[in-house]
Design a protein around this motif. Structure first.
Motif, PDB file in Angstrom:
ATOM      1  N   SER A   1       0.848  -1.189   0.000  1.00 28.47           N
ATOM      2  CA  SER A   1       0.000   0.000   0.000  1.00 28.47           C
ATOM      3  C   SER A   1       0.882   1.237   0.000  1.00 28.47           C
ATOM      4  O   SER A   1       2.007   1.211   0.506  1.00 28.47           O
TER       5      SER A   1
ATOM      6  N   ARG B   1      -6.305  12.363  -6.405  1.00 28.72           N
ATOM      7  CA  ARG B   1      -7.088  11.863  -7.546  1.00 28.72           C
ATOM      8  C   ARG B   1      -6.617  12.452  -8.876  1.00 28.72           C
ATOM      9  O   ARG B   1      -6.946  11.929  -9.941  1.00 28.72           O
TER      10      ARG B   1
ATOM     11  N   MET C   1       0.196   7.607 -10.499  1.00 29.53           N
ATOM     12  CA  MET C   1       1.020   6.991  -9.472  1.00 29.53           C
ATOM     13  C   MET C   1       1.840   5.858 -10.086  1.00 29.53           C
ATOM     14  O   MET C   1       1.387   5.187 -11.016  1.00 29.53           O
TER      15      MET C   1
ATOM     16  N   TRP D   1      -4.410   8.902 -13.573  1.00 30.32           N
ATOM     17  CA  TRP D   1      -5.280   9.617 -12.650  1.00 30.32           C
ATOM     18  C   TRP D   1      -6.722   9.605 -13.121  1.00 30.32           C
ATOM     19  O   TRP D   1      -7.651   9.586 -12.316  1.00 30.32           O
TER      20      TRP D   1
ATOM     21  N   GLY E   1      -7.885   5.307 -14.321  1.00 27.74           N
ATOM     22  CA  GLY E   1      -7.341   4.146 -13.648  1.00 27.74           C
ATOM     23  C   GLY E   1      -6.693   3.156 -14.585  1.00 27.74           C
ATOM     24  O   GLY E   1      -6.492   2.000 -14.213  1.00 27.74           O
TER      25      GLY E   1
ATOM     26  N   THR F   1      -3.844   1.184 -16.364  1.00 28.73           N
ATOM     27  CA  THR F   1      -2.606   0.699 -15.765  1.00 28.73           C
ATOM     28  C   THR F   1      -1.590   0.281 -16.824  1.00 28.73           C
ATOM     29  O   THR F   1      -1.950  -0.030 -17.962  1.00 28.73           O
TER      30      THR F   1
ATOM     31  N   SER G   1      -3.893  -0.908  -8.303  1.00 26.44           N
ATOM     32  CA  SER G   1      -5.202  -0.264  -8.217  1.00 26.44           C
ATOM     33  C   SER G   1      -5.085   0.964  -7.319  1.00 26.44           C
ATOM     34  O   SER G   1      -4.079   1.154  -6.635  1.00 26.44           O
ATOM     35  N   ARG G   2      -6.113   1.766  -7.348  1.00 27.91           N
ATOM     36  CA  ARG G   2      -6.112   2.962  -6.514  1.00 27.91           C
ATOM     37  C   ARG G   2      -7.487   3.179  -5.910  1.00 27.91           C
ATOM     38  O   ARG G   2      -8.509   2.838  -6.518  1.00 27.91           O
TER      39      ARG G   2
ATOM     40  N   ASN H   1      -9.202   6.446  -4.598  1.00 27.89           N
ATOM     41  CA  ASN H   1      -9.060   7.898  -4.466  1.00 27.89           C
ATOM     42  C   ASN H   1      -9.706   8.424  -3.191  1.00 27.89           C
ATOM     43  O   ASN H   1      -9.305   9.484  -2.690  1.00 27.89           O
TER      44      ASN H   1
ATOM     45  N   THR I   1      -4.895   6.275  -1.648  1.00 25.25           N
ATOM     46  CA  THR I   1      -4.014   5.112  -1.522  1.00 25.25           C
ATOM     47  C   THR I   1      -3.982   4.320  -2.823  1.00 25.25           C
ATOM     48  O   THR I   1      -5.012   4.172  -3.493  1.00 25.25           O
ATOM     49  N   VAL I   2      -2.791   3.828  -3.149  1.00 22.36           N
ATOM     50  CA  VAL I   2      -2.647   2.870  -4.239  1.00 22.36           C
ATOM     51  C   VAL I   2      -2.205   1.542  -3.646  1.00 22.36           C
ATOM     52  O   VAL I   2      -1.526   1.499  -2.612  1.00 22.36           O
TER      53      VAL I   2
ATOM     54  N   CYS J   1       6.884   3.744  -4.039  1.00 21.73           N
ATOM     55  CA  CYS J   1       5.793   4.351  -4.787  1.00 21.73           C
ATOM     56  C   CYS J   1       6.142   5.816  -5.048  1.00 21.73           C
ATOM     57  O   CYS J   1       6.966   6.408  -4.345  1.00 21.73           O
TER      58      CYS J   1
END
Length: 126
Positions: free
Chosen positions: A21, A30, A34, A53, A56, A58, A71-72, A74, A78-79, A96
């Motif tokens: 995490s 948001r 990341m 952002w 999502g 990837t 994953s995130r 918002n 946290t990711v 991260c």
């Protein structure tokens, strides 16, 4: 002040799973792409995965596709990096990072990220 705090690292047997995490503060989470990077002993830091952002979307390092999932959340700033079927070669310090500007383009380049966490150690025993 922007802060990125990773957690979830540890010792796992080969074939096992871990979920990392990264909690971010001090930025409008948001609006930022990341990324996760890792650095093994004696090696350069390398790209692991990134998440956009906006939607999502990837992107993963080719060697990790199918085993790692980014994953995130918002709402929680946290990711999460879910790592499955871990191998000894996955052992590294995982970092991260948040990209430099809001509403940016997802990138694999480290220079595209300005905000970094302190890293969390992942150890995989064979």
């Amino acid at each position: 002040q922007v802060q990125m705090v990773e957690s979830g690292g540890g010792l796992v047997q080969a074939g096992g799973s871990l979920r990392l995490s990264c909690a971010a503060s001090g930025l409008t989470f948001r609006n930022h792409c990341m990324g996760w990077f890792r650095q093994a002993p004696g090696k350069e830091r390398e790209f692991v995965a990134a998440i956009s952002w906006r939607s999502g979307n990837t992107d993963y390092a080719d060697s990790l596709k199918g085993r790692f999932t980014l994953s995130r959340d918002n709402a929680k700033n946290t990711v999460y990096l879910q790592m499955n079927s871990l191998k000894p070669e996955d052992m590294a310090v995982y970092y991260c990072a948040a990209d430099r500007t809001a509403w940016g383009t997802m990138t694999r380049e480290q220079r595209g990220y300005d905000y970094w966490g302190q890293g969390t150690q992942v150890t995989v025993s064979s």
